[in-house]
Design a protein around this motif. Structure first.
Motif, PDB file in Angstrom:
ATOM      1  N   ASP A 170      46.783  55.344  41.055  1.00 43.37           N
ATOM      2  CA  ASP A 170      46.596  56.020  42.332  1.00 43.37           C
ATOM      3  C   ASP A 170      45.143  56.502  42.474  1.00 43.37           C
ATOM      4  O   ASP A 170      44.511  56.385  43.560  1.00 43.37           O
ATOM      5  CB  ASP A 170      47.556  57.208  42.455  1.00 43.37           C
ATOM      6  N   ARG A 171      44.534  57.065  41.414  1.00 43.28           N
ATOM      7  CA  ARG A 171      43.153  57.546  41.474  1.00 43.28           C
ATOM      8  C   ARG A 171      42.169  56.402  41.700  1.00 43.28           C
ATOM      9  O   ARG A 171      41.243  56.501  42.520  1.00 43.28           O
ATOM     10  CB  ARG A 171      42.801  58.289  40.180  1.00 43.28           C
ATOM     11  N   GLN A 172      42.402  55.294  40.969  1.00 51.61           N
ATOM     12  CA  GLN A 172      41.494  54.152  41.101  1.00 51.61           C
ATOM     13  C   GLN A 172      41.600  53.551  42.496  1.00 51.61           C
ATOM     14  O   GLN A 172      40.594  53.094  43.087  1.00 51.61           O
ATOM     15  CB  GLN A 172      41.841  53.086  40.038  1.00 51.61           C
ATOM     16  N   THR A 173      42.790  53.548  43.054  1.00 49.94           N
ATOM     17  CA  THR A 173      42.954  52.999  44.403  1.00 49.94           C
ATOM     18  C   THR A 173      42.220  53.857  45.425  1.00 49.94           C
ATOM     19  O   THR A 173      41.536  53.335  46.345  1.00 49.94           O
ATOM     20  CB  THR A 173      44.448  52.912  44.742  1.00 49.94           C
ATOM     21  N   GLN A 174      42.304  55.181  45.302  1.00 50.53           N
ATOM     22  CA  GLN A 174      41.614  56.074  46.233  1.00 50.53           C
ATOM     23  C   GLN A 174      40.089  55.951  46.083  1.00 50.53           C
ATOM     24  O   GLN A 174      39.323  55.964  47.089  1.00 50.53           O
ATOM     25  CB  GLN A 174      42.049  57.516  45.980  1.00 50.53           C
ATOM     26  N   ALA A 175      39.663  55.836  44.837  1.00 49.98           N
ATOM     27  CA  ALA A 175      38.222  55.698  44.595  1.00 49.98           C
ATOM     28  C   ALA A 175      37.706  54.383  45.161  1.00 49.98           C
ATOM     29  O   ALA A 175      36.576  54.303  45.711  1.00 49.98           O
ATOM     30  CB  ALA A 175      37.928  55.781  43.095  1.00 49.98           C
ATOM     31  N   PHE A 176      38.500  53.329  45.052  1.00 44.36           N
ATOM     32  CA  PHE A 176      38.084  52.034  45.585  1.00 44.36           C
ATOM     33  C   PHE A 176      37.978  52.095  47.108  1.00 44.36           C
ATOM     34  O   PHE A 176      37.031  51.535  47.723  1.00 44.36           O
ATOM     35  CB  PHE A 176      39.091  50.961  45.154  1.00 44.36           C
ATOM     36  N   LYS A 177      38.885  52.797  47.729  1.00 48.18           N
ATOM     37  CA  LYS A 177      38.839  52.919  49.182  1.00 48.18           C
ATOM     38  C   LYS A 177      37.613  53.746  49.636  1.00 48.18           C
ATOM     39  O   LYS A 177      37.056  53.518  50.716  1.00 48.18           O
ATOM     40  CB  LYS A 177      40.117  53.568  49.690  1.00 48.18           C
ATOM     41  N   ALA A 178      37.246  54.701  48.760  1.00 49.39           N
ATOM     42  CA  ALA A 178      36.077  55.514  49.089  1.00 49.39           C
ATOM     43  C   ALA A 178      34.757  54.835  48.697  1.00 49.39           C
ATOM     44  O   ALA A 178      33.677  55.361  48.965  1.00 49.39           O
ATOM     45  CB  ALA A 178      36.188  56.882  48.431  1.00 49.39           C
ATOM     46  N   GLY A 179      34.836  53.698  48.077  1.00 50.88           N
ATOM     47  CA  GLY A 179      33.640  52.957  47.653  1.00 50.88           C
ATOM     48  C   GLY A 179      33.047  53.481  46.381  1.00 50.88           C
ATOM     49  O   GLY A 179      31.906  53.146  46.024  1.00 50.88           O
ATOM     50  N   ALA A 180      33.877  54.293  45.620  1.00 50.68           N
ATOM     51  CA  ALA A 180      33.353  54.871  44.380  1.00 50.68           C
ATOM     52  C   ALA A 180      33.780  54.102  43.142  1.00 50.68           C
ATOM     53  O   ALA A 180      33.385  54.456  42.026  1.00 50.68           O
ATOM     54  CB  ALA A 180      33.811  56.315  44.258  1.00 50.68           C
ATOM     55  N   GLN A 185      38.397  47.847  38.337  1.00 48.63           N
ATOM     56  CA  GLN A 185      39.025  49.033  37.757  1.00 48.63           C
ATOM     57  C   GLN A 185      40.442  49.240  38.326  1.00 48.63           C
ATOM     58  O   GLN A 185      41.365  49.666  37.638  1.00 48.63           O
ATOM     59  CB  GLN A 185      38.160  50.249  38.049  1.00 48.63           C
ATOM     60  N   VAL A 186      40.598  48.887  39.617  1.00 46.26           N
ATOM     61  CA  VAL A 186      41.932  49.005  40.216  1.00 46.26           C
ATOM     62  C   VAL A 186      42.892  47.998  39.579  1.00 46.26           C
ATOM     63  O   VAL A 186      44.042  48.331  39.263  1.00 46.26           O
ATOM     64  CB  VAL A 186      41.845  48.784  41.740  1.00 46.26           C
ATOM     65  N   ASP A 187      42.415  46.775  39.344  1.00 47.79           N
ATOM     66  CA  ASP A 187      43.271  45.756  38.709  1.00 47.79           C
ATOM     67  C   ASP A 187      43.631  46.160  37.289  1.00 47.79           C
ATOM     68  O   ASP A 187      44.790  45.959  36.841  1.00 47.79           O
ATOM     69  CB  ASP A 187      42.550  44.409  38.698  1.00 47.79           C
TER      70      ASP A 187
END
Length: 426
Positions: A170-180, A185-187
């Motif tokens: 969940d954290r990696q998905t939010q960070a990916f959406k924020a471009g961070a 890392q999400v995979d």
């Protein structure tokens, strides 16, 4: 010289023909008397009605009667115990007798003890095995609880790892959406979550199978312990049976072994007589046995007393031409009776009124019981056909061929030789 009486003697001349007349008269009188006595016999011989003559003194003659006809069996019986068990050795060993023949005993009283060291040793060994197996069951239960706790711990750790992986994704998905964060890392977080999910599934399945295995192991050890405890109980029963106890209130009959004798298993030790249930046994001739039935009334007498009874058992076996039958006392059992005491017994088979009958004699067995010699008024006995019925100890039923009042030769008729008519001389 002595003078004699010759001068006084004188010859007397008899009258001529007188002696002859006396002799002739005496002879005529004798012939006349003989003719009078023999005239009935000569008359029968002349008419051809009798070719054989038998003296009446050799015969037994009885008249046909009509009245009550009773069929019964009378004989001697002896008192026997309805319950007289023989006690046997349940196991081999040395016997110690605690009673003597004739002693009164109570139900459950110890009469003898058997010393069997082998059986006692087996019981001790099996008890030890049972204790060991009981400890194995407890150990298996403790081990099962330990392993179950460990499996629970592994399952819970896998659950925590799954939740951690889910949070990281969940954290990696939010960070990916924020471009961070990069998509790599999400995979990676998604793969970690999948791996944690698989680990949790395997932990749950492994915990269930291991708990089943542990349960089966405990149950197997418990079943083995139960079998061992049954074996111990059986040995305890056998050891308990080494004390031979009385099965009933009564009296010791016979001691069949000597004191401290060594006996094998199932050897006879002693007998116990239950004096509270006595019966009278009598031997009945085979010819009457077929008429006996359970429940028939009987009379028992002895010592000036009489009791009522009924047949309780009839042996199905014939021994030496006789059948054993037992009578049970009706009502309260008489006191002062003893085993093998002799009593008189009478069993009533049948009782009827208005029956034509004859006294029993050999005629019932001669000629197959189909003919008898009937006495006529002219002094002869004529062979006539008859039909006989039931027979008792002293009477025979007449069904056809005779009528009340007829006089019949019931014994001694074998001298007639089956002649149709016989002269009876007095």
């Amino acid at each position: 010289m002595i003078r004699d009486t010759s001068a006084q003697d004188r010859v007397i001349q008899a009258a001529p023909g007188r002696r002859r007349q006396v002799v002739i008269a005496v002879g005529a009188l004798a012939l006349l008397a003989l003719g009078v006595l023999a005239w009935p016999q000569l008359q029968r011989l002349g008419s051809g009605t009798a070719g054989t003559s038998v003296s009446e003194s050799r015969l037994t003659i009885s008249a046909v009667e009509r009245g009550a006809f009773v069929r019964d069996i009378a004989g001697e019986g002896k008192v026997v115990a309805a319950n007289a068990p023989t006690l046997y050795a349940s196991n081999g060993g040395a016997v110690t007798l605690l009673v003597h023949a004739g002693d009164k005993v109570a139900r459950g009283q110890v009469l003898a003890r058997i010393d069997s060291p082998d059986l006692a040793n087996r019981l001790a060994q099996e008890r030890s095995n049972a204790d060991s197996m009981r400890a194995d069951v407890l150990r298996a239960q403790v081990d099962a609880r330990q392993q179950s706790a460990q499996l629970q711990s592994e399952y819970e750790n896998a659950s925590i790892d799954l939740k951690t992986a889910q949070n990281d994704l969940d954290r990696q998905t939010q960070a990916f959406k924020a471009g961070a964060a990069a998509s790599m890392q999400v995979d990676h977080a998604r793969d970690t979550l999948e791996k944690a999910r698989v680990t949790l599934t395997h932990a749950a399945a492994g915990r269930g199978m291991k708990e089943d295995a542990l349960k089966f192991d405990v149950q197997a050890k418990q079943a083995a312990l139960a079998r061992q405890e049954l074996l111990v109980k059986d040995l305890q029963r056998q050891v308990g049976e080494l004390e031979v106890r009385s099965p009933a209130d009564g009296q010791v009959g016979q001691l069949l072994v000597a004191e401290r004798a060594t006996v094998a298993k199932d050897a006879q030790l002693l007998t116990v007589i239950d004096l509270s249930a006595l019966e009278v046994q009598m031997q009945v001739a085979e010819s009457f046995a077929r008429d006996l039935a359970i429940g028939m009334p009987g009379d028992i007498s002895g010592g000036g007393q009489n009791w009522k009874g009924s047949i309780s058992t009839v042996s199905p076996e014939v021994v030496n031409g006789e059948v054993a039958a037992r009578l049970r006392f009706d009502g309260a059992q008489p006191e002062q009776l003893r085993q093998n005491q002799r009593l008189s017994v009478r069993v009533l088979l049948d009782k009827r009124d208005n029956v034509t009958f004859l006294r029993r004699g050999s005629f019932a067995d001669e000629n197959g019981g189909t003919a008898v010699y009937l006495l006529r008024d002219d002094g002869t006995a004529e062979r006539v056909p008859v039909r006989l019925g039931a027979r008792s100890l002293d009477k025979v039923e007449v069904l056809d061929g005779l009528k009340p009042g007829d006089r019949v030769v019931i014994s001694g008729g074998d001298a007639f030789g089956s002649a149709p008519r016989v002269t009876i001389s007095h």
